[in-house]
Motif scaffolding. Structure first.
Motif, PDB file in Angstrom:
ATOM      1  N   ARG A   1      -0.409  -2.754  -4.407  1.00 55.44           N
ATOM      2  CA  ARG A   1      -0.710  -3.899  -5.255  1.00 55.44           C
ATOM      3  C   ARG A   1      -0.641  -5.169  -4.400  1.00 55.44           C
ATOM      4  N   PRO A   2      -1.377  -6.198  -4.764  1.00 59.05           N
ATOM      5  CA  PRO A   2      -1.417  -7.418  -3.945  1.00 59.05           C
ATOM      6  C   PRO A   2      -0.193  -8.310  -4.161  1.00 59.05           C
ATOM      7  N   PHE A   3       0.966  -7.699  -4.246  1.00 60.29           N
ATOM      8  CA  PHE A   3       2.210  -8.452  -4.407  1.00 60.29           C
ATOM      9  C   PHE A   3       3.374  -7.540  -4.033  1.00 60.29           C
ATOM     10  N   GLY A   4       4.548  -8.146  -3.844  1.00 60.49           N
ATOM     11  CA  GLY A   4       5.760  -7.379  -3.604  1.00 60.49           C
ATOM     12  C   GLY A   4       5.835  -6.725  -2.237  1.00 60.49           C
ATOM     13  N   ALA A   5       6.575  -5.608  -2.186  1.00 60.42           N
ATOM     14  CA  ALA A   5       6.878  -4.952  -0.917  1.00 60.42           C
ATOM     15  C   ALA A   5       5.641  -4.441  -0.197  1.00 60.42           C
ATOM     16  N   ALA A   6       4.557  -4.203  -0.932  1.00 59.90           N
ATOM     17  CA  ALA A   6       3.334  -3.722  -0.292  1.00 59.90           C
ATOM     18  C   ALA A   6       2.798  -4.705   0.744  1.00 59.90           C
ATOM     19  N   LEU A   7       3.120  -5.980   0.587  1.00 62.70           N
ATOM     20  CA  LEU A   7       2.632  -7.007   1.515  1.00 62.70           C
ATOM     21  C   LEU A   7       3.559  -7.214   2.701  1.00 62.70           C
ATOM     22  N   ASP A   8       4.707  -6.533   2.688  1.00 67.31           N
ATOM     23  CA  ASP A   8       5.715  -6.779   3.721  1.00 67.31           C
ATOM     24  C   ASP A   8       5.939  -5.583   4.629  1.00 67.31           C
ATOM     25  N   VAL A   9       4.943  -4.729   4.789  1.00 68.56           N
ATOM     26  CA  VAL A   9       5.088  -3.580   5.679  1.00 68.56           C
ATOM     27  C   VAL A   9       5.295  -4.065   7.108  1.00 68.56           C
ATOM     28  N   ASP A  10       6.268  -3.487   7.784  1.00 66.85           N
ATOM     29  CA  ASP A  10       6.557  -3.830   9.172  1.00 66.85           C
ATOM     30  C   ASP A  10       5.286  -3.646  10.014  1.00 66.85           C
ATOM     31  N   PRO A  11       4.841  -4.674  10.717  1.00 67.28           N
ATOM     32  CA  PRO A  11       3.630  -4.548  11.543  1.00 67.28           C
ATOM     33  C   PRO A  11       3.700  -3.381  12.524  1.00 67.28           C
ATOM     34  N   ALA A  12       4.914  -3.039  12.960  1.00 68.56           N
ATOM     35  CA  ALA A  12       5.063  -1.930  13.894  1.00 68.56           C
ATOM     36  C   ALA A  12       4.730  -0.595  13.246  1.00 68.56           C
ATOM     37  N   LEU A  13       4.755  -0.549  11.908  1.00 66.31           N
ATOM     38  CA  LEU A  13       4.469   0.688  11.188  1.00 66.31           C
ATOM     39  C   LEU A  13       3.046   0.733  10.635  1.00 66.31           C
ATOM     40  N   ALA A  14       2.342  -0.372  10.677  1.00 68.67           N
ATOM     41  CA  ALA A  14       1.054  -0.485   9.989  1.00 68.67           C
ATOM     42  C   ALA A  14       0.081   0.627  10.364  1.00 68.67           C
ATOM     43  N   GLY A  15       0.084   1.031  11.606  1.00 69.27           N
ATOM     44  CA  GLY A  15      -0.845   2.057  12.044  1.00 69.27           C
ATOM     45  C   GLY A  15      -0.493   3.446  11.549  1.00 69.27           C
ATOM     46  N   ARG A  16       0.746   3.623  11.095  1.00 71.09           N
ATOM     47  CA  ARG A  16       1.189   4.941  10.615  1.00 71.09           C
ATOM     48  C   ARG A  16       1.131   5.049   9.101  1.00 71.09           C
ATOM     49  N   VAL A  17       1.081   3.927   8.405  1.00 74.12           N
ATOM     50  CA  VAL A  17       1.174   3.929   6.943  1.00 74.12           C
ATOM     51  C   VAL A  17      -0.195   4.178   6.318  1.00 74.12           C
ATOM     52  N   ILE A  18      -0.217   5.091   5.346  1.00 74.33           N
ATOM     53  CA  ILE A  18      -1.416   5.356   4.551  1.00 74.33           C
ATOM     54  C   ILE A  18      -1.130   4.872   3.136  1.00 74.33           C
ATOM     55  N   HIS A  19      -1.881   3.891   2.675  1.00 80.10           N
ATOM     56  CA  HIS A  19      -1.686   3.317   1.351  1.00 80.10           C
ATOM     57  C   HIS A  19      -2.431   4.147   0.300  1.00 80.10           C
ATOM     58  N   THR A  20      -1.934   4.108  -0.923  1.00 79.66           N
ATOM     59  CA  THR A  20      -2.644   4.690  -2.057  1.00 79.66           C
ATOM     60  C   THR A  20      -3.271   3.553  -2.845  1.00 79.66           C
ATOM     61  N   VAL A  21      -4.569   3.625  -3.073  1.00 80.06           N
ATOM     62  CA  VAL A  21      -5.291   2.582  -3.801  1.00 80.06           C
ATOM     63  C   VAL A  21      -5.813   3.183  -5.101  1.00 80.06           C
ATOM     64  N   SER A  22      -5.433   2.569  -6.229  1.00 83.18           N
ATOM     65  CA  SER A  22      -5.769   3.157  -7.529  1.00 83.18           C
ATOM     66  C   SER A  22      -6.658   2.265  -8.392  1.00 83.18           C
TER      67      SER A  22
END
Length: 353
Positions: A85-106
């Protein structure tokens, strides 16, 4: 003096290996309380499976808040099951992890927002199922158009219900919608399909890669490998009419009061609703409610194979049980068995033997 989960390590590891070997594309799920084991331990165990060449290249977590606890213990990809979602913790992912994280978009609008926030984002598109929890409609999926050419589309996610009966007809209908949307992916992430359903799905859709997300059946699939015990902290003899407890209740007859480890802080006595909707189940619930008013409700603690009664509602870190005269009375320091719901219990200790 604790509520302890003891694990037969060799038996547990044998089960983990066997399930992973016979489930191609398995995505272990570690969320919430880590199914009683803790998120960190499950992340390490997923890494152990990966190091043995058994796959497990991706670990699914429930929320963005859980990423930090698993990221340093598992080196593969991290799928977040809660939709972006365009708010909250989803916007604060550690940049060092960004390449490993797969988001779910609904939601279609969230994909555009995610790609604006992170043009290189990795993501799966969730298609709504009969669960009606999260997910796009088939029309919403088709409306994405060229958006799916941006970032890195990792597949389509289907979160199916736990209800009895085959889900295959629903999955087949949904895959038809995926094909009709013309998406540049042939990877499907699914939950709650039986091994037989997965086998039939792979046979029918050989050009798709099927990624089963599995939590309970993986970590808790061999219950004989798991034992939960509590420590007897105190024992008091009582006669009928003796006053005891926080609420000054009276003993209904002679016997003993046992104070044992485990209380509401651990999840003891905080029973989550079950899926059983039978008349018998509802009648039992009503009966328990009536018994609770006078303190005679069955506890999850067992002595000599018999579940014993709570003498009063559990305290924060300990519970009080009533043993009638004639029953064997454990000594202070003895361990007694406890039946728990692992996903709702926090243990003081987890011992992997």
């Amino acid at each position: 003096m604790s509520l302890t989960l003891t694990v037969d390590g060799e038996r547990w590891r044998t089960h983990l290996r066997a399930l992973t070997e016979r489930t191609p594309g398995l995505v272990p799920v570690a969320k919430g309380n880590g199914y009683g084991f803790g998120l960190g331990r499950l992340a390490r165990k997923t890494q152990w499976l990966r190091d043995q060449g058994l796959g497990a290249d991706t670990l699914a977590v429930g929320t963005y808040h859980e990423l930090a606890e698993v990221a340093s213990r598992f080196t593969g990809d991290l799928l977040v099951l809660t939709p972006w979602r365009p708010f909250g913790a989803a916007l604060d992912v550690d940049p060092a992890l960004a390449g490993r994280v797969i988001h779910t978009v609904s939601r279609p609008e969230d994909l555009a927002a995610l790609l604006t926030h992170d043009p290189g984002a990795r993501y799966v598109l969730e298609l709504v199922t009969s669960m009606l929890r999260h997910g796009m409609t088939p029309r919403g999926l088709r409306s994405l158009g060229g958006l799916t050419d941006r970032g890195r589309l990792e597949g389509v996610a289907l979160h199916l219900p736990l209800a009895q009966g085959s889900h295959l007809s629903q999955v087949q209908r949904l895959l038809t919608d995926v094909v009709a949307a013309g998406l540049p992916t042939r990877t499907i992430w699914v939950s709650h399909l039986t091994p037989e359903e997965l086998e039939r799905l792979r046979a029918s859709y050989a050009d798709f890669e099927i990624r089963p997300r599995i939590g309970t059946d993986l970590w808790l699939g061999d219950r004989q490998a798991l034992t939960v015990t509590a420590t007897v902290l105190d024992v008091h003899a009582v006669e009928r009419g003796d006053v005891f407890g926080y609420r000054s209740r009276t003993a209904p007859k002679s016997g003993h009061l046992l104070v044992v480890s485990g209380g509401t802080a651990h999840g003891i006595g905080l029973e989550a609703p079950t899926g059983d909707q039978s008349l018998k189940s509802r009648a039992a619930t009503l009966a328990r409610g009536g018994l609770d008013a006078v303190g005679f409700v069955r506890s999850p603690y067992s002595i000599d194979g018999k579940q014993r009664l709570f003498a009063e509602p559990p305290h924060m870190q300990a519970s009080m049980l009533f043993l009638p005269s004639g029953a064997r009375v454990p000594s202070v320091g003895d361990e007694i068995e406890v039946r728990v719901r692992y996903t709702a219990t926090t243990f003081d200790r987890v011992v992997v033997a």
